[in-house]
Design an enzyme around this catalytic site. Structure first.
Site, PDB file in Angstrom:
ATOM      1  N   ARG A 168       0.979  -1.119   0.069  1.00  0.00           N
ATOM      2  CA  ARG A 168      -0.069  -0.068   0.135  1.00  0.00           C
ATOM      3  C   ARG A 168       0.886   1.129  -0.104  1.00  0.00           C
ATOM      4  NH1 ARG A 168      -2.176   3.280   3.911  1.00  0.00           N
ATOM      5  NH2 ARG A 168      -4.361   4.099   3.496  1.00  0.00           N
ATOM      6  N   SER A 187     -12.290  -2.493   0.694  1.00  0.00           N
ATOM      7  CA  SER A 187     -12.593  -1.993   2.179  1.00  0.00           C
ATOM      8  C   SER A 187     -14.111  -1.323   2.585  1.00  0.00           C
ATOM      9  CB  SER A 187     -11.525  -0.905   2.325  1.00  0.00           C
ATOM     10  OG  SER A 187     -10.286  -1.264   2.314  1.00  0.00           O
ATOM     11  N   LYS A 197      -3.949   6.150   8.743  1.00  0.00           N
ATOM     12  CA  LYS A 197      -4.724   6.323   7.563  1.00  0.00           C
ATOM     13  C   LYS A 197      -5.479   7.607   7.974  1.00  0.00           C
ATOM     14  CE  LYS A 197      -8.732   4.447   4.945  1.00  0.00           C
ATOM     15  NZ  LYS A 197      -8.702   5.490   3.683  1.00  0.00           N
TER      16      LYS A 197
HETATM   17  N1  3NM Z   1      -7.657   1.214   6.482  1.00  0.00           N
HETATM   18  P1  3NM Z   1      -3.051   0.350  11.505  1.00  0.00           P
HETATM   19  S1  3NM Z   1      -7.624   1.566   8.644  1.00  0.00           S
HETATM   20  C1  3NM Z   1      -5.147   1.175   5.802  1.00  0.00           C
HETATM   21  O1  3NM Z   1     -10.814   1.630   8.241  1.00  0.00           O
HETATM   22  C2  3NM Z   1      -6.347   1.188   6.677  1.00  0.00           C
HETATM   23  O2  3NM Z   1     -10.550   1.143   6.145  1.00  0.00           O
HETATM   24  C3  3NM Z   1      -8.577   1.314   7.147  1.00  0.00           C
HETATM   25  O3  3NM Z   1      -3.252   0.661   9.935  1.00  0.00           O
HETATM   26  C4  3NM Z   1      -9.980   1.426   7.224  1.00  0.00           C
HETATM   27  O4  3NM Z   1      -2.853  -1.132  11.752  1.00  0.00           O
HETATM   28  C5  3NM Z   1      -6.231   1.694   8.108  1.00  0.00           C
HETATM   29  O5  3NM Z   1      -1.363   0.855  11.598  1.00  0.00           O
HETATM   30  C6  3NM Z   1      -4.884   1.788   8.575  1.00  0.00           C
HETATM   31  O6  3NM Z   1      -3.763   0.882  12.457  1.00  0.00           O
HETATM   32  C7  3NM Z   1      -4.445   0.664   9.484  1.00  0.00           C
END
Ligand code: 3NM
Length: 214
Positions: A39, A111, A140
């Site tokens: 990503r 997603s 994010k």
């Molecule tokens: N998508 P971490 S949250 C890429 O809610 C991504 O769809 C999300 O990273 C969504 O594990 C997210 O560091 C980030 O929290 C996840």
């Protein structure tokens, strides 16, 4: 594809901080991740030839461990290097268009953040759904408000056959409720990318499935 509990690691060069992203990926593979998604987003993200070269290096590492290599959003890149799959968010290309463009046998992940989005993704041919953010996330910037596992439970109830992967702020310490909600996997960026011992962290997250909430 999600026949066993899955630790789905997501990484881009920006998530690696000062560390070598390929080294992180290698250690995560050694630790037992079951899926990998490249990503590449945000300021300073690789583009063009350097992105392609980096993607191929990631793909080779995943190939050695027989771990599916999935590309986020970039359909051109995914098709050009014959990735195992593509993952799209709601703000990316339309899932149905992607499904029509991608090669047969490629995995499509989408997603979603609601039952409606889940239904649309399934109609478009999604093979699995990412649902989040479960917890607060710093990875994010435009993430929605965290909603715990409520939405995962709802989607699992409505579409019991569809594999759901929880995402957002998931660590070895808080993954328990995500598994308990019926998620087939947990998708993680920072808890793995930022760990001092990446290999051990992956094992701890995997062990959280067995109730060993470390
Ligand atoms: N998508 P971490 S949250 C890429 O809610 C991504 O769809 C999300 O990273 C969504 O594990 C997210 O560091 C980030 O929290 C996840």
């Amino acid at each position: 594809m999600f026949s066993k509990p899955s630790v789905y690691f997501i990484l881009g060069t920006a998530d690696a901080g000062r560390k070598d992203p390929l080294h992180i990926l290698e250690k995560a593979l050694e630790g037992g991740i079951t899926h990998f998604q490249l990503r590449e987003k945000g300021p300073g993200a690789l583009t063009g030839q350097s992105l392609t070269e980096f993607a191929i290096q990631c793909q080779k590492l995943c190939g050695t461990w027989k771990v599916p290599f999935i590309v986020n959003d970039d359909v051109e890149l995914a098709c050009a290097i014959s990735a195992d799959g593509i993952h799209v968010g709601q703000e990316d290309a339309d899932a149905l268009t992607v499904k029509e463009r991608m090669g047969k046998g490629m995995i499509l992940g989408v997603s979603v953040h609601s039952i409606e989005e889940a239904e649309k993704a399934i109609r478009s041919g999604a093979d699995y759904l990412g649902m989040g953010p479960v917890y607060g996330t710093k990875s994010k910037p435009d993430a929605k408000e965290p909603s715990g596992v409520t939405k995962i439970l709802k989607v699992r109830e409505r579409f019991p056959e569809m594999p759901v992967v929880g995402i957002g702020g998931i660590t070895a310490l808080n993954a328990g409720p995500v598994w308990d909600a019926g998620a087939k996997g947990v998708a993680v960026i920072s808890a793995i990318a930022g760990a001092n011992d990446v290999q051990m962290e992956v094992k701890r997250i995997m062990n959280s499935y067995k109730g060993e909430r470390l």
